[in-house]
Design a protein around this motif. Sequence first.
Motif, PDB file in Angstrom:
ATOM      1  N   ASN A 143       0.830  -1.212   0.000  1.00 53.69           N
ATOM      2  CA  ASN A 143       0.000   0.000   0.000  1.00 53.69           C
ATOM      3  C   ASN A 143       0.864   1.262   0.000  1.00 53.69           C
ATOM      4  OD1 ASN A 143      -2.405   1.397  -0.155  1.00 53.69           O
ATOM      5  ND2 ASN A 143      -2.846   1.309   2.042  1.00 53.69           N
ATOM      6  N   ALA A 144       2.110   1.111  -0.458  1.00 51.30           N
ATOM      7  CA  ALA A 144       3.054   2.232  -0.450  1.00 51.30           C
ATOM      8  C   ALA A 144       3.430   2.680  -1.853  1.00 51.30           C
ATOM      9  CB  ALA A 144       4.322   1.835   0.308  1.00 51.30           C
TER      10      ALA A 144
ATOM     11  N   GLN B  82       4.093   5.090 -12.131  1.00 55.86           N
ATOM     12  CA  GLN B  82       4.397   4.635 -10.774  1.00 55.86           C
ATOM     13  C   GLN B  82       3.995   5.740  -9.806  1.00 55.86           C
ATOM     14  OE1 GLN B  82       8.354   2.858  -9.727  1.00 55.86           O
ATOM     15  NE2 GLN B  82       8.461   4.554  -8.272  1.00 55.86           N
ATOM     16  N   VAL B  83       3.325   5.364  -8.725  1.00 56.54           N
ATOM     17  CA  VAL B  83       2.789   6.344  -7.779  1.00 56.54           C
ATOM     18  C   VAL B  83       3.188   5.967  -6.362  1.00 56.54           C
ATOM     19  CG1 VAL B  83       0.696   7.463  -6.913  1.00 56.54           C
ATOM     20  CG2 VAL B  83       0.786   6.686  -9.293  1.00 56.54           C
ATOM     21  N   ARG B  84       3.564   6.962  -5.584  1.00 57.24           N
ATOM     22  CA  ARG B  84       3.723   6.839  -4.138  1.00 57.24           C
ATOM     23  C   ARG B  84       2.907   7.953  -3.496  1.00 57.24           C
ATOM     24  NH1 ARG B  84       7.956   3.435  -2.661  1.00 57.24           N
ATOM     25  NH2 ARG B  84       9.354   2.871  -4.376  1.00 57.24           N
ATOM     26  N   GLY B  85       2.236   7.612  -2.391  1.00 59.74           N
ATOM     27  CA  GLY B  85       1.425   8.620  -1.728  1.00 59.74           C
ATOM     28  C   GLY B  85      -0.014   8.174  -1.586  1.00 59.74           C
ATOM     29  N   PRO B  86      -0.897   9.078  -1.164  1.00 61.14           N
ATOM     30  CA  PRO B  86      -2.292   8.720  -0.885  1.00 61.14           C
ATOM     31  C   PRO B  86      -3.053   8.102  -2.049  1.00 61.14           C
ATOM     32  CG  PRO B  86      -1.765  10.839   0.110  1.00 61.14           C
ATOM     33  CD  PRO B  86      -0.577  10.456  -0.736  1.00 61.14           C
ATOM     34  N   ALA B  87      -2.693   8.432  -3.304  1.00 58.67           N
ATOM     35  CA  ALA B  87      -3.410   7.861  -4.452  1.00 58.67           C
ATOM     36  C   ALA B  87      -3.252   6.348  -4.530  1.00 58.67           C
ATOM     37  CB  ALA B  87      -2.925   8.507  -5.753  1.00 58.67           C
ATOM     38  N   VAL B  88      -2.184   5.825  -3.925  1.00 57.85           N
ATOM     39  CA  VAL B  88      -1.984   4.366  -3.915  1.00 57.85           C
ATOM     40  C   VAL B  88      -3.125   3.686  -3.171  1.00 57.85           C
ATOM     41  CG1 VAL B  88      -0.425   2.498  -3.232  1.00 57.85           C
ATOM     42  CG2 VAL B  88       0.515   4.654  -4.082  1.00 57.85           C
ATOM     43  N   GLN B  89      -3.679   4.364  -2.162  1.00 52.66           N
ATOM     44  CA  GLN B  89      -4.800   3.788  -1.415  1.00 52.66           C
ATOM     45  C   GLN B  89      -5.970   3.445  -2.327  1.00 52.66           C
ATOM     46  OE1 GLN B  89      -5.860   6.070   2.186  1.00 52.66           O
ATOM     47  NE2 GLN B  89      -3.950   7.197   1.908  1.00 52.66           N
ATOM     48  N   ALA B  90      -6.204   4.302  -3.322  1.00 49.85           N
ATOM     49  CA  ALA B  90      -7.312   4.061  -4.254  1.00 49.85           C
ATOM     50  C   ALA B  90      -7.049   2.821  -5.108  1.00 49.85           C
ATOM     51  CB  ALA B  90      -7.523   5.287  -5.142  1.00 49.85           C
ATOM     52  N   LEU B  91      -5.810   2.657  -5.593  1.00 50.82           N
ATOM     53  CA  LEU B  91      -5.469   1.466  -6.370  1.00 50.82           C
ATOM     54  C   LEU B  91      -5.573   0.213  -5.504  1.00 50.82           C
ATOM     55  CD1 LEU B  91      -2.354   2.824  -8.324  1.00 50.82           C
ATOM     56  CD2 LEU B  91      -4.666   2.474  -9.219  1.00 50.82           C
TER      57      LEU B  91
END
Length: 509
Positions: A239-240, A290-299
């Motif tokens: 989740n990171a 590639q994403v790090r941060g709160p948007a990862v929660q949505a994925l």
Amino acid sequence: MFVPCLPAASDVPTASQRGSRWSGWPGFAVGRSAAVLVSLLTAVALSACATPAPPVQGPLPPPPASTPAMAKVASAVEVVGAQGTLGPQRREQVIRNAAAQGSADLLKRQLAAMASFGDVDLYANNDTRLLIDGPATFEAMFAAISQAKKQILLESYIIEDAAVAQRLADLLVQRQQQGVQVAVIYDAIGSLSTQDAYFDRMRQSGVAVCAFNPVNPLKSRRYQDITKRDHRKILVVDNAVGFTGGINISAVYSSGSGSFGGSKGRQKPSKDGQDDSKAKDRGWRDTMIQVRGPAVQALHGLVLQTWQHQACGGALQPLPPPEGVAGQQLMRIIPSTPQDKENRIYTLLLGSIRAAQKSVYLTMAYFAPGQDMVDALSDAARRGVDVQLILPSQSDFSPVMHAGRSHYERLLKAGVKIHELKDAVLHAKTAVIDGVVSTVGSSNMDWRSFVHNNEVNAVVLGEDFGTAMTRMFEKDRDASHHIDLTAWQHRPVLQRGKEYFYSLLEHWW
């Protein structure tokens, strides 16, 4: 006689994806005649089906008449940051920070256009990285998997039993044996030619594996209409860090495309505008983020939701997000499913194009967008917006390409600039609008993506990421053949016939 609606042939693995033979059907060589037969049979089957519902219901909201005030824009959206949902003041500050990258008025207009279609959920404090083609994507994904401490969630339309997938399986099994929870969900049609032994090996090692909507209803606890497919490509680690976009786990991505330093080097585009028969030999052109941060929660939440909806075995544990601020990018994660009343990816693209003031740059593998989208692109060009499309010159499913080409003349007459990529098979689904709205995702601009598939697009708001996207677009454009209106009007009669025939079934591709 009733003929069931089947998945379009573009959703079935083809020879160009799997090699010279479709391993799901031993001994059967998929050649040109077979491809024609598949197309004709698909057309017959689809002709017996009802026309699918459009991806947006009712009248379209008008684009913003003027640039709204920052406070009004902030009041129309929700923003989640590293510490949770933001209040009004912090929400406005986050949007101001994105606007400070440049083109503030354009960003405000675009956010207002998004809000006119309904709820806008934004995620602040993200770090983003653009991944171009397979080698860079697999390197980043495998590095993240190797560092996993708690959980690995993979959702992919195609997992092909090739060298890259074997390496993936080795890594997943290794992490599972070291105490990491690992779950894999694949689409049963997209991965049809992959032998059960590939997935069984992971299952026997403790990896949770699930097929999305199996062809055999007896193998599913919640069987759905076979036309409903999971076209998403998502990897989430702890989740990171998350990945999404257009790249499947497939051998076609083993080398980069010609545009971006593929194994066979940069090729000059042909000058005649005809199909480049060697494009498939130079790799596939695609994009991930590639994403790090709160948007990862949505994925992360989307994979858990799909797993639960399919009644896959084993419980997947939600993880808390990591502490701290990953970056400064403002994002949206936009999912879509066939159950949605309106397709939010469609409304994002349509609304952003209709609100555009400066530029619309689309790179699209499958372009059969329907009348509203063609109207929006044409109207934007006529009002002076720089509208440019990069589309395929060679496709793994040519009916969509021909259906899309049926719109060329109207678009060119309106002032839209059209380019066809010559260096590789185009599979990317990206857009950058006004330099401030950038999207990378799994959704094509066709009816199958808008109506029948599970899809997901990541949207990055702001000029910083938009500049990187524009540079990528320009490099692809340099490797493309420009379509000239006069030359196009003199194309062969046979080509015109293909366009007309396949355009009749545009809502089915």
